[in-house]
Design an enzyme around this catalytic site. Structure first.
Site, short mmCIF file in Angstrom:
data_model
loop_
_atom_site.label_atom_id
_atom_site.label_comp_id
_atom_site.label_asym_id
_atom_site.label_seq_id
_atom_site.Cartn_x
_atom_site.Cartn_y
_atom_site.Cartn_z
N LYS A 16 0.84 -1.21 0.00
CA LYS A 16 0.00 0.00 0.00
C LYS A 16 0.88 1.26 0.00
O LYS A 16 0.71 2.14 -0.82
CB LYS A 16 -0.94 0.00 1.22
CG LYS A 16 -1.84 -1.22 1.30
CD LYS A 16 -2.81 -1.16 2.47
CE LYS A 16 -2.13 -1.23 3.83
NZ LYS A 16 -1.46 -2.53 4.11
N ARG A 88 -10.22 0.44 8.88
CA ARG A 88 -9.58 -0.82 9.23
C ARG A 88 -10.59 -1.82 9.79
O ARG A 88 -10.25 -2.95 10.09
CB ARG A 88 -8.61 -0.55 10.35
CG ARG A 88 -7.11 -0.55 10.20
CD ARG A 88 -6.45 -1.24 9.14
NE ARG A 88 -5.12 -1.61 9.49
CZ ARG A 88 -4.03 -0.92 9.18
NH1 ARG A 88 -4.11 0.19 8.49
NH2 ARG A 88 -2.84 -1.36 9.53
N ARG A 127 11.80 -5.65 5.20
CA ARG A 127 11.62 -4.20 4.97
C ARG A 127 12.57 -3.39 5.88
O ARG A 127 12.76 -3.71 7.06
CB ARG A 127 10.18 -3.79 5.27
CG ARG A 127 10.01 -2.27 5.24
CD ARG A 127 8.58 -1.81 5.17
NE ARG A 127 7.78 -2.29 6.28
CZ ARG A 127 6.47 -2.10 6.36
NH1 ARG A 127 5.84 -1.46 5.40
NH2 ARG A 127 5.80 -2.56 7.39
N ARG A 160 11.26 -1.60 11.31
CA ARG A 160 10.11 -1.19 12.12
C ARG A 160 9.89 -2.21 13.24
O ARG A 160 10.02 -3.40 13.01
CB ARG A 160 8.84 -1.12 11.24
CG ARG A 160 8.45 0.30 10.88
CD ARG A 160 7.42 0.37 9.81
NE ARG A 160 6.14 -0.27 10.16
CZ ARG A 160 5.05 -0.20 9.41
NH1 ARG A 160 5.07 0.48 8.29
NH2 ARG A 160 3.94 -0.81 9.78
N ARG A 171 -0.30 -9.20 13.21
CA ARG A 171 -0.93 -8.20 12.33
C ARG A 171 -1.77 -8.88 11.25
O ARG A 171 -2.85 -8.40 10.90
CB ARG A 171 0.14 -7.30 11.69
CG ARG A 171 0.73 -6.32 12.67
CD ARG A 171 2.05 -5.76 12.20
NE ARG A 171 1.95 -4.96 11.01
CZ ARG A 171 3.00 -4.68 10.23
NH1 ARG A 171 4.19 -5.16 10.50
NH2 ARG A 171 2.83 -3.94 9.16
P1 AP5 Z 1 4.82 -1.54 1.89
O1 AP5 Z 1 4.46 -0.78 0.67
O2 AP5 Z 1 5.55 -0.83 2.97
O3 AP5 Z 1 3.53 -2.30 2.44
P2 AP5 Z 1 2.24 -1.74 3.20
O4 AP5 Z 1 1.06 -2.44 2.64
O5 AP5 Z 1 2.24 -0.24 3.21
O6 AP5 Z 1 2.56 -2.32 4.62
P3 AP5 Z 1 2.42 -1.71 6.07
O7 AP5 Z 1 3.15 -2.64 6.97
O8 AP5 Z 1 2.83 -0.27 6.14
O9 AP5 Z 1 0.90 -1.81 6.25
P4 AP5 Z 1 0.10 -1.98 7.53
O10 AP5 Z 1 -1.27 -1.91 7.02
O11 AP5 Z 1 0.44 -3.12 8.40
O12 AP5 Z 1 0.67 -0.78 8.40
P5 AP5 Z 1 0.18 0.71 8.67
O13 AP5 Z 1 1.36 1.55 8.56
O14 AP5 Z 1 -1.05 1.06 7.90
O15 AP5 Z 1 5.69 -2.82 1.43
C1 AP5 Z 1 6.22 -3.72 2.40
C2 AP5 Z 1 7.62 -4.20 1.93
O16 AP5 Z 1 7.47 -4.94 0.72
C3 AP5 Z 1 8.62 -3.06 1.61
O17 AP5 Z 1 9.90 -3.45 2.01
C4 AP5 Z 1 8.53 -2.93 0.07
O18 AP5 Z 1 9.77 -2.48 -0.47
C5 AP5 Z 1 8.23 -4.36 -0.35
N1 AP5 Z 1 7.38 -4.44 -1.54
C6 AP5 Z 1 6.28 -3.67 -1.85
N2 AP5 Z 1 5.74 -4.07 -3.02
C7 AP5 Z 1 6.49 -5.13 -3.45
C8 AP5 Z 1 6.44 -5.98 -4.59
N3 AP5 Z 1 5.49 -5.83 -5.55
N4 AP5 Z 1 7.38 -6.97 -4.70
C9 AP5 Z 1 8.34 -7.13 -3.75
N5 AP5 Z 1 8.43 -6.35 -2.65
C10 AP5 Z 1 7.52 -5.36 -2.49
O19 AP5 Z 1 -0.31 0.56 10.18
C11 AP5 Z 1 0.61 0.30 11.22
C12 AP5 Z 1 -0.12 0.24 12.54
O20 AP5 Z 1 -0.77 1.50 12.80
C13 AP5 Z 1 -1.24 -0.80 12.65
O21 AP5 Z 1 -0.76 -2.07 13.00
C14 AP5 Z 1 -2.12 -0.18 13.76
O22 AP5 Z 1 -1.55 -0.38 15.01
C15 AP5 Z 1 -2.04 1.31 13.45
N6 AP5 Z 1 -3.12 1.78 12.55
C16 AP5 Z 1 -2.97 2.28 11.29
N7 AP5 Z 1 -4.16 2.61 10.77
C17 AP5 Z 1 -5.11 2.31 11.71
C18 AP5 Z 1 -6.52 2.40 11.75
N8 AP5 Z 1 -7.24 2.87 10.72
N9 AP5 Z 1 -7.15 1.96 12.88
C19 AP5 Z 1 -6.47 1.50 13.92
N10 AP5 Z 1 -5.11 1.37 13.95
C20 AP5 Z 1 -4.43 1.78 12.85
#
Ligand code: AP5
Length: 213
Positions: A16, A88, A127, A160, A171
């Site tokens: 994402k 979420r 990552r 992270r 997660r």
């Molecule tokens: P990346 O693009 O970083 O993936 P992502 O989907 O953004 O993953 P996140 O871990 O950031 O998502 P998440 O939903 O767990 O975390 P968030 O920050 O929203 O890619 C991942 C890796 O893969 C990278 O190294 C990249 O280089 C590689 N990659 C990407 N595409 C690739 C491909 N095609 N091929 C190979 N490699 C690839 O949330 C974090 C925390 O915040 C949550 O756990 C929660 O505690 C809190 N939070 C956030 N939003 C809410 C909400 N709405 N409600 C409650 N809590 C919330």
């Protein structure tokens, strides 16, 4: 006129963050990542960050009342948006719906990036993120020119806290139980688009731009 109100969903590590900034820029809308906002709040120890920190560390969802307040204030005066990481769960989706109804504009497209569990574990455990500018790398799939150093700003790369294997599995569990029901929620509203998130970053980018064009 192009699509202006999007939600980008998908399991942790689906890509994402990797895709959202470019996608939002191409559509001329704001990229709003609740994960980025929360991590910044933790880093700078704001009242929100202090309350949210323990949830982020464990890979649990931060309580709705904290996140909703945050999103509502960011969305104010925003003509177009790409929401990355929000909603979420169903409760958050209903609040968003209510909020947008007041402005008479619902979500136009909810994209679900689909990636299998084993690929997710590989992506997240490898990552590395820049401590200064937040740019994201991968030890195998997206290496920086110099190990441990950000290509963009020279900052130090770190892992992270929630990218440790045990927390990744947690997660994934949270995603399946609380976030996956949103796929049906948006399908019923006729705005769901499923996108294969496997393959190279460029391949996924191409699928996404075709979907929104
Ligand atoms: P990346 O693009 O970083 O993936 P992502 O989907 O953004 O993953 P996140 O871990 O950031 O998502 P998440 O939903 O767990 O975390 P968030 O920050 O929203 O890619 C991942 C890796 O893969 C990278 O190294 C990249 O280089 C590689 N990659 C990407 N595409 C690739 C491909 N095609 N091929 C190979 N490699 C690839 O949330 C974090 C925390 O915040 C949550 O756990 C929660 O505690 C809190 N939070 C956030 N939003 C809410 C909400 N709405 N409600 C409650 N809590 C919330």
């Amino acid at each position: 006129m192009g699509i202006k109100r999007l939600v980008l969903m998908g399991p942790p590590g689906a890509g994402k963050g990797t895709q959202a900034a470019n996608l939002a820029q191409g559509l001329g809308v704001a990229h709003i990542s609740t994960g980025d906002i929360l991590r910044e709040a933790v880093k700078t120890s704001t009242p929100l960050g202090i309350k949210a920190e323990s949830y982020l560390k464990k890979g649990l969802l931060v309580p709705d009342e904290l996140v909703v307040e945050l999103v509502v204030s960011v969305l104010e005066n925003q003509e177009g948006f790409l929401l990355d990481g929000f909603p979420r769960n169903i409760a958050q989706a209903e609040i968003l719906e209510e909020q947008l109804k007041q402005a008479n504009d619902g979500v136009e497209m909810a994209i679900s990036l689909e990636v299998e569990d084993d690929a997710i574990v590989k992506r997240l455990s490898g990552r590395r993120v820049c401590s200064k500018c937040g740019a994201s790398y991968h030890v195998e799939y997206k290496k920086p020119s110099k190990e441990g150093v950000c290509d963009v700003c020279g900052g130090e790369l770190y892992q992270r806290e929630d990218d440790k294997e045990e927390t990744i599995l947690n997660r994934l569990d949270v995603y399946k139980q609380q976030t996956m029901p949103l796929v049906d929620f948006y399908r019923k509203r006729g705005v769901l688009v499923g996108i294969d998130g496997e393959g190279s970053v460029e391949e996924v980018t191409k699928r996404l731009s075709e979907a929104v064009s």
